[in-house]
Each structure stands twice: as structure tokens, then as C-alpha cells.
Design a protein around this motif. Structure first.
Motif, short mmCIF file in Angstrom:
data_model
loop_
_atom_site.label_atom_id
_atom_site.label_comp_id
_atom_site.label_asym_id
_atom_site.label_seq_id
_atom_site.Cartn_x
_atom_site.Cartn_y
_atom_site.Cartn_z
N LYS A 209 18.41 -30.74 -6.49
CA LYS A 209 19.26 -30.35 -5.37
C LYS A 209 19.43 -28.84 -5.33
CE LYS A 209 22.29 -34.42 -4.87
NZ LYS A 209 22.14 -34.64 -3.43
N HIS B 127 21.39 -28.84 0.54
CA HIS B 127 22.65 -29.15 1.19
C HIS B 127 23.38 -27.88 1.58
CE1 HIS B 127 22.52 -33.35 -0.43
NE2 HIS B 127 21.87 -32.74 -1.40
N ALA C 106 22.70 -32.35 4.80
CA ALA C 106 21.56 -32.44 3.90
C ALA C 106 20.28 -32.15 4.66
CB ALA C 106 21.50 -33.83 3.28
#
Length: 296
Positions: free
Chosen positions: A209, A267, A290
Motif C-alpha cells: 500500500k 490511497h 483507493a
């Protein structure tokens, strides 16, 4: 008793995400109000410490524009901006490096360490972490309608991220905290946008991420409602029709570039909320916007 049961249910909701992200890397760009308000600073440090304790590897890249501006103002130095980029001459670059690599970086490191983590502060100069070159900016002259090169000084663009030092720190249970300062081929020092650095670091680490903390809820549609997911292939159309505009364009573009470099999901989330990183990672619904390749 019901309150205790509710707490247990929260942990059960988080458990599959703990399993899924165990051993994975999460790169977080830390900036905005989250770096200003004391309770948010403490909460962020606690969140980062918790992630490391449960086996997730957080890497923090921080900004510091307001802090730099404050010091320059105290010194009586005027600051000019071109398309959001601070014009950085050699004397200003010295202040930028002092504030970002010194005061701001060490404050974040100290906050995480006080929360029980083991943070280590870095700049792009350490281990040649961020290799960069001078940014060439071209603007259209409104009088002649011809493109002209504008010199913004020691503002840099990332050439390469060498992740070896970050990998070594992760494997030794340390949390890297990176100031967005790059080094040129001849040892020059460059001031680089923190979002761009975070995206390139995430790509180099093939992070699970990338999270950009901002002072807005996320990407909003034309009615002002949050867009929860954006496919990377849809971004150009959203920019063209004006849904993504202004300062959100470089943030979304940064997310797209990171995904294209191997990051699973990027994100844009609201750093004004407490525990925003935990809410994104460990809840079913998540928060913010996202950006990923949802239709491979």
C-alpha cells in the motif's frame, strides 16, 4: 460487558487484515494537519508503532512546507512559488535541508520512539537513497503563448530510489522516516515533493500500500461526494472532464505511477481524522479514495 464485546468484535474484524498484510510494506506520506495538531501527531506515532508491532512494515515519508515557510519568514526571506513548487535557491535549500532533515524529521522520529517504536531518520542522501536531478519546469508565456523554461532553483525530480538501506532497516525491526531530499550526480542537494518521493519509494519497495495523508476526505465527484475507488485506466478521463482537478491531479498521478511500478493499491486519505491509517488498513469499508488496477 457489551462495550467489551464490541471491542472484541473490532479486533475480530481486523484479524484477517493483520494476516493479509503481515510482513508486507506500507509507505505512508505524512503531511498536512496530521503533522500540526498535537493529538494527531501522537495518534500517528501510536498507529505507526502498532503496525510494526503486529508485523507490518511501515515506511514514513514526510513533508514540511509550513515549517519551512515559518523559518524562512522568521529569517526575513521571501518565498516564491511556481505551480505549487517553492523556488529554492542555494540559501533557501540550506534552510529546507535544516528543517526537513533536522527539526521535522527528528520530531517524528522522537514521537514514534516515545510511543514504543524504533524509528530511524533518513534523508535521500543516506545510502544514496534518492538520486535526483534538477527539475526543468516549462510554462506558457501568457503574452507570447510560447513555452518558456522557468528556473525554480534546487527543486529536484527523482531518478532512482535505492531501497537497500530501507530493506536493511525493515529487517532489523526499525521504522524508516524519510525527509524528501535528494542527491544529484555531483553531490547536489535537491528539494523534492514529498508525495512524489513516497510514490517512488513505494514503487521501489513493491509496497502493498501507498497512503497519502491529506487535508481532504479524498477524491470527490462533481456533486462533492467521495469516490471510494478509481481504476488507474479511468484517471485520464476524470482529469479531462474536471472531476480530478487542481492540487488533486499530482496526488492521483502519483498513485497511478506507484501502481504502475508494482504497488498493489494506493490511497488518498484524510489525515485530519484520528487513526486514519488503521481505519484504512484494518476495517472492511476503509476510508478515502483507493487507486488500483481493479480491472486487470
Amino acid at each position: 460487558m457489551q462495550e467489551l464485546i464490541n471491542k472484541a468484535n473490532i479486533l475480530m474484524e481486523a484479524m484477517p487484515y493483520m494476516q493479509r498484510f503481515y510482513g508486507k510494506t506500507v509507505v505512508i506520506k505524512y503531511g498536512g494537519n496530521a503533522m500540526v495538531e498535537d493529538h494527531l501527531k501522537r495518534g500517528f506515532a501510536n498507529d505507526i508503532t502498532l503496525l510494526k508491532l503486529i508485523g507490518i512494515n511501515p515506511v514514513v515519508v514526510h513533508g514540511g512546507g509550513p515549517q519551512i515557510g515559518k523559518v524562512l519568514e522568521q529569517m526575513g526571506r521571501k518565498t516564491d512559488f511556481v505551480q505549487g513548487m517553492r523556488v529554492t535557491d542555494s540559501e533557501t535549500m540550506n534552510v529546507v535541508e535544516m528543517v526537513l532533515g533536522g527539526k521535522v524529521n527528528k520530531e517524528i522520529v522522537g514521537n514514534i520512539n516515545r510511543a514504543g517504536g524504533r524509528a530511524v531518520g533518513l534523508s535521500g542522501k543516506d545510502g544514496n537513497l534518492i538520486m535526483a536531478h534538477k527539475l526543468e519546469m516549462t510554462l506558457v508565456n501568457p503574452d507570447t503563448l510560447t513555452p518558456e523554461i522557468v528556473d525554480v532553483g534546487m527543486v529536484g525530480e527523482v531518478d532512482l530510489v535505492n531501497p537497500e538501506v530501507l530493506t536493511a532497516l525493515e529487517e532489523s525491526s526499525f521504522i524508516p522516516v524519510i525527509a524528501p531530499i535528494g542527491v544529484g550526480p555531483n553531490g547536489e542537494t535537491f528539494n523534492i515533493n514529498a508525495d512524489l518521493v513516497a510514490g517512488r519509494v513505494a514503487g521501489a519497495l513493491k509496497a502493498e500500500k501507498l497512503m497519502l495523508l491529506t487535508d481532504v476526505e479524498g477524491v470527490l465527484d462533481k456533486e462533492g461526494k467521495l469516490i471510494s475507488t478509481i481504476d488507474v485506466d479511468a484517471v485520464d478521463a476524470l482529469i479531462e472532464d474536471g472531476t480530478i482537478s487542481g492540487g488533486m491531479i499530482p496526488k492521483v498521478t502519483c498513485c497511478v505511477d506507484a501502481v504502475n511500478e508494482g504497488v498493489t493499491k494506493a490511497h488518498i486519505i484524510d489525515g485530519r481524522m484520528e487513526h486514519t491509517c488503521l481505519l484504512e488498513i484494518f476495517t472492511d469499508k476503509g476510508i478515502g479514495t483507493a487507486v488500483a488496477r481493479f480491472n486487470p
